[in-house]
Design a protein around this motif. Structure first.
Motif, PDB file in Angstrom:
ATOM      1  N   TYR A 171      36.780 -23.812 -35.479  1.00 57.64           N
ATOM      2  CA  TYR A 171      37.245 -24.615 -33.938  1.00 57.64           C
ATOM      3  C   TYR A 171      38.200 -26.069 -33.941  1.00 57.64           C
ATOM      4  N   LYS A 235      31.342 -22.994 -35.656  1.00 54.57           N
ATOM      5  CA  LYS A 235      30.085 -22.172 -34.685  1.00 54.57           C
ATOM      6  C   LYS A 235      28.900 -22.257 -35.060  1.00 54.57           C
ATOM      7  N   GLN A 238      28.105 -25.800 -33.537  1.00 60.23           N
ATOM      8  CA  GLN A 238      28.348 -26.304 -31.865  1.00 60.23           C
ATOM      9  C   GLN A 238      26.845 -25.531 -31.482  1.00 60.23           C
ATOM     10  N   GLY A 406      33.327 -25.973 -28.973  1.00 62.26           N
ATOM     11  CA  GLY A 406      34.141 -25.359 -29.418  1.00 62.26           C
ATOM     12  C   GLY A 406      35.645 -24.840 -28.729  1.00 62.26           C
ATOM     13  N   GLN A 410      39.385 -25.831 -30.306  1.00 67.57           N
ATOM     14  CA  GLN A 410      40.650 -25.714 -30.831  1.00 67.57           C
ATOM     15  C   GLN A 410      41.165 -25.528 -29.839  1.00 67.57           C
TER      16      GLN A 410
END
Length: 414
Positions: A171, A235, A238, A406, A410
């Motif tokens: 991310y 991911k 997260q 996330g 980003q």
């Protein structure tokens, strides 16, 4: 009425590493009452009276191996190991017993290590981090001899699963470490500050028609499970840091003053226990708050460890921060010495920054669905102008709590 039977019941276990010695292995769970619907955990006191248990321990092996999710401190009310231990000792007074979960007698040993695999206890009863390089260091085994065929096979399988589920998706790159208890809350290095004051406000504003209306977001502090470290944030990270897929709800036209009072009441209330993996029923609270009890015991240990700047004269400035363990055996329990980790207490409930509006101004009070009953209760306690009901609650965003970091990464960490 439940009918209890052991899971994966096997009496005699021959392990190659023990060179053919016979091991009787039993797995035990503490008297847990927080299971999902349709499940129940038999109390240890009842288990030791079962016919299958008597049959399992009747024949003497070379070693009894007892492994379970249960504390081993005799002063702890959740420690039921003595019931299992005494049942075995009544038949086999001298057979070695190894408990993985205090020392009980001269021919037995209990080892309690780790928290979600943070440390590993080994047979010399020291503690090692579970990363491969750390295990190699503590065992003294070189690269060429460390990997086994089975271990390599498992590693390949885990990598394939990570690829299949996209767990390696990056991310963004976290600019620093964010910790739960090693940084004060609020602060720039607090994971809880990052989540409640930055990640949630941004993530919940994306494609939200109410993003121009002032709000106050409230979330349970224990929605975050682990520290977030600098570098690539994936991911997989997260899912590790922020596990629970809570939805966000809101009540409109709540005065800022009343929202603040409800938040204060929440933080002064009895702990609310999450029923692990029971996301549909969302039961709230219980007579015996098992999961909160475990967290409180762990945090009490961290708090006590942090209070000792010099443990038995061992801590020096050249040592790195880490767990400092102390057991019932003579000598030092760690083979690698650390300075104790810093520990800061955290509130039960976190909140976004207060909106810059008058105290009487109406705002959106936003909160996770898990705490809806409590929010309604305390909101009605702190004011008498309106009786709030579930019909006043609406969905605020389709972004879930375990997606917020996330989305934030980003946008801000690239």
């Amino acid at each position: 009425m439940f009918s209890y039977s052991p899971v994966n019941y096997s009496i005699d276990l021959v392990l190659p590493s023990l060179r053919g010695r016979k091991v009787t292995s039993l797995g035990v769970l503490f008297d847990f009452t927080g299971g999902a619907k349709g499940t129940s955990v038999q109390q240890v006191a009842d288990m030791v009276n079962e016919k299958w248990f008597s049959e399992a321990i009747k024949e003497e092996p070379d070693l009894f191996l007892l492994a379970g999710h249960m504390p081993i401190m005799k002063e702890d009310p959740l420690d039921k190991w003595p019931l299992v231990f005494n049942a075995i000792r009544a038949l086999h007074p001298c057979t070695p017993i190894l408990i993985l979960g205090a020392q009980y007698d001269g021919r037995s040993m209990a080892l309690q290590s780790g928290r979600y695999m943070e440390t590993i206890g080994k047979n010399t009863f020291t503690f090692a981090g579970c990363a491969k390089v750390k295990v190699q260091y503590h065992t003294g085994i070189k690269d060429a001899d460390f990997d086994t065929t089975l271990g390599t096979f498992i590693t390949r399988g885990l990598k394939a699963l990570a690829e299949k589920f996209g767990l390696n998706l990056v991310y963004g790159n976290a600019p620093r470490d964010y910790t739960m208890n090693q940084s004060p809350y609020p602060s720039d290095s607090s994971l809880l500050s990052l989540f409640a004051e930055k990640a949630l406000p941004y993530a919940l504003s994306v494609n939200n028609t109410r993003n121009k209306i002032p709000n106050l977001i409230i979330v349970n502090a224990f929605s975050q499970r682990f520290d977030l470290y600098s570098g690539p944030f994936t991911k997989d990270d997260q899912m590790t840091v922020s596990f629970y897929p809570d939805r966000f709800l809101y009540i409109s036209n709540v005065s800022l003053s009343d929202a603040k009072k409800a938040l204060s009441a929440l933080n002064g209330s009895r702990p609310l226990i999450r029923r692990d993996f029971d996301f549909e029923s969302r039961e709230h609270g219980s007579k015996e708050d098992d999961l909160q009890y475990v967290d409180e015991k762990y945090n009490a240990w961290l708090r006590d460890m942090s209070s000792h700047t010099n443990v038995e004269g061992r801590a020096t400035r050249s040592q790195t921060p880490g767990y400092v363990t102390k057991d019932s055996c003579p000598g030092i329990g760690d083979d690698t010495l650390h300075t104790p980790l810093v520990y800061y207490d955290i509130p039960r409930y976190l909140h976004s920054e207060y909106p810059d509006v008058p105290e009487t101004a109406p705002i959106d009070l936003v909160f996770i669905d898990y705490i809806e009953p409590r929010v309604l209760t305390f909101l009605n306690d702190v004011q008498t102008v309106k009786l709030y009901r579930s019909s006043d609650v609406e969905i605020y965003s389709h972004v879930l709590a375990n997606e917020a970091l996330g989305i934030y990464a980003q946008a801000h960490w690239n």
